[in-house]
Write a protein that holds these residues in place. Structure first.
Motif, PDB file in Angstrom:
ATOM      1  N   LYS A   7       0.429   2.609  -3.029  1.00  0.00           N
ATOM      2  CA  LYS A   7       1.006   3.583  -2.506  1.00  0.00           C
ATOM      3  C   LYS A   7       0.171   4.802  -2.191  1.00  0.00           C
ATOM      4  O   LYS A   7       0.246   5.475  -1.131  1.00  0.00           O
ATOM      5  CB  LYS A   7       1.406   5.068  -3.578  1.00  0.00           C
ATOM      6  N   TYR A   8      -1.535   4.702  -1.846  1.00  0.00           N
ATOM      7  CA  TYR A   8      -2.372   5.296  -1.927  1.00  0.00           C
ATOM      8  C   TYR A   8      -3.074   4.976  -0.096  1.00  0.00           C
ATOM      9  O   TYR A   8      -2.762   5.380  -0.239  1.00  0.00           O
ATOM     10  CB  TYR A   8      -3.666   4.636  -1.915  1.00  0.00           C
ATOM     11  N   TYR A   9      -2.642   3.270  -0.717  1.00  0.00           N
ATOM     12  CA  TYR A   9      -2.744   2.681   1.469  1.00  0.00           C
ATOM     13  C   TYR A   9      -1.661   3.126   2.048  1.00  0.00           C
ATOM     14  O   TYR A   9      -1.741   3.124   3.507  1.00  0.00           O
ATOM     15  CB  TYR A   9      -2.841   1.287   1.061  1.00  0.00           C
ATOM     16  N   GLN A  10      -0.066   2.779   1.689  1.00  0.00           N
ATOM     17  CA  GLN A  10       1.092   3.560   2.818  1.00  0.00           C
ATOM     18  C   GLN A  10       1.007   4.943   2.847  1.00  0.00           C
ATOM     19  O   GLN A  10       0.870   5.496   3.949  1.00  0.00           O
ATOM     20  CB  GLN A  10       2.133   3.347   1.812  1.00  0.00           C
ATOM     21  N   GLU A  11       0.351   5.991   2.011  1.00  0.00           N
ATOM     22  CA  GLU A  11      -0.067   7.459   2.666  1.00  0.00           C
ATOM     23  C   GLU A  11      -1.002   7.367   3.398  1.00  0.00           C
ATOM     24  O   GLU A  11      -0.727   7.965   4.221  1.00  0.00           O
ATOM     25  CB  GLU A  11      -0.177   7.832   1.445  1.00  0.00           C
ATOM     26  N   ALA A  12      -1.861   6.550   3.664  1.00  0.00           N
ATOM     27  CA  ALA A  12      -3.788   6.504   4.444  1.00  0.00           C
ATOM     28  C   ALA A  12      -1.968   6.315   5.354  1.00  0.00           C
ATOM     29  O   ALA A  12      -2.883   7.233   6.955  1.00  0.00           O
ATOM     30  CB  ALA A  12      -4.463   5.408   3.726  1.00  0.00           C
ATOM     31  N   LEU A  13      -1.438   5.223   5.499  1.00  0.00           N
ATOM     32  CA  LEU A  13      -1.249   4.376   6.791  1.00  0.00           C
ATOM     33  C   LEU A  13      -0.666   5.204   7.628  1.00  0.00           C
ATOM     34  O   LEU A  13      -0.314   4.970   8.997  1.00  0.00           O
ATOM     35  CB  LEU A  13      -0.691   3.038   6.248  1.00  0.00           C
ATOM     36  N   LYS A  14       0.755   6.290   6.572  1.00  0.00           N
ATOM     37  CA  LYS A  14       1.612   7.021   7.526  1.00  0.00           C
ATOM     38  C   LYS A  14       0.767   7.983   7.911  1.00  0.00           C
ATOM     39  O   LYS A  14       0.827   8.994   9.166  1.00  0.00           O
ATOM     40  CB  LYS A  14       2.331   7.660   6.048  1.00  0.00           C
ATOM     41  N   TYR A  15      -0.184   8.397   7.096  1.00  0.00           N
ATOM     42  CA  TYR A  15      -1.029   9.593   8.423  1.00  0.00           C
ATOM     43  C   TYR A  15      -1.655   9.318   9.398  1.00  0.00           C
ATOM     44  O   TYR A  15      -1.408   9.992  10.466  1.00  0.00           O
ATOM     45  CB  TYR A  15      -2.132   9.699   7.589  1.00  0.00           C
TER      46      TYR A  15
END
Length: 263
Positions: A7-15
């Motif tokens: 989730k952390y990586y996915q959120e970072a890549l959304k940003y």
């Protein structure tokens, strides 16, 4: 936690969808769980035309090889090796540099086997043992390649070379656990001897495997006994000064039970 990390990586890549460093970290994290998705993120990061560490190209090559994308895997390994030869990075005296380069070369050798380029694979593994005579897996690949060519005597010689190097390194480092590595060359040697029709020698070699493993467990048991003895002595010392020390009593009881001295 795996899910939290994802989730952390996915959120970072959304940003920031173009964050190539995050893509590479996420791909590295995904490798054990989802190799295909890991490869997708690695290759997406490569599209950014940024400088990528040779270890990442090595990882990409391995993932492509698993998918049987051999031409693409060769390109990744070749790119990794070309970066390793860059004068700015090259340091043949650095242990990590040498270990990584040998690992990439070994993977290239495996790829050559997959492509049935047995001559190139053989030369690759020979270069590796010239660079590091204790790279045991290279001896095993050379033995197998010799077997595939029908050079059974040569295949046996490579098995013996591996066994000799394992013994030498085990004695030099005092690491008896290394002797567990004799299993692969002994199995290969037994198999080749069976192929040659020498079943008596093959059985003798295979019996050595069982002895070697049991010897390792005996060494481990002796080490454990020494450790437990130290625990008992330490507990005794504490209880001598404080006979009501609960933790020392418990530790002593556990150690005595483990050594079979408690009925």
């Amino acid at each position: 936690n795996k899910n939290d990390s994802m989730k952390y990586y996915q959120e970072a890549l959304k940003y920031d969808e173009q964050d190539h460093e995050c893509m590479i970290e996420y791909a590295s994290f995904l490798e054990p769980y989802d190799p295909n998705l890991a490869l997708t993120y690695y290759e997406k990061a490569m599209e950014e035309k940024i400088q990528i560490h040779p270890e990442i190209y090595n990882n990409i090559g391995i993932l492509r090889m698993k998918k049987r994308l051999f031409k693409e895997a060769e390109e990744a390994f070749a790119k990794a090796l070309s970066i390793m030869d860059d004068p700015a990075l090259k340091n043949s005296h650095d242990v990590k540099y040498r270990a990584l380069k040998i690992n990439i070369e070994f993977n290239m050798g495996i790829l050559m086997e997959e492509l049935a380029k047995l001559g190139e694979a053989t030369e690759t593994f020979k270069r590796i043992i010239a660079e590091n005579p204790f790279y045991f897996d290279a001896y095993m690949r050379l033995s197998f390649l010799a077997y595939r060519r029908g050079a059974l005597v040569r295949a046996l010689e490579y098995c013996d070379m591996a066994l000799d190097k394992i013994t030498v390194l085990s004695k030099a480092t005092g690491n008896s656990g290394l002797m567990y590595k004799v299993t692969d060359p002994l199995c290969m040697k037994g198999f080749i001897l069976c192929t040659m029709g020498d079943e008596s020698k093959a059985l003798s070699v295979l019996a050595t495997i069982e002895y070697g493993i049991s010897q390792r467990f005996r060494d481990k048991a002796l080490e454990q006994k020494r450790y437990l003895k130290n625990m008992i002595e330490c507990s005794k010392h504490v209880l001598y000064n404080d006979e009501h020390n609960y933790y020392a009593s418990l530790l002593s009881a556990v150690a005595l039970a483990e050594t079979g001295r408690m009925r």
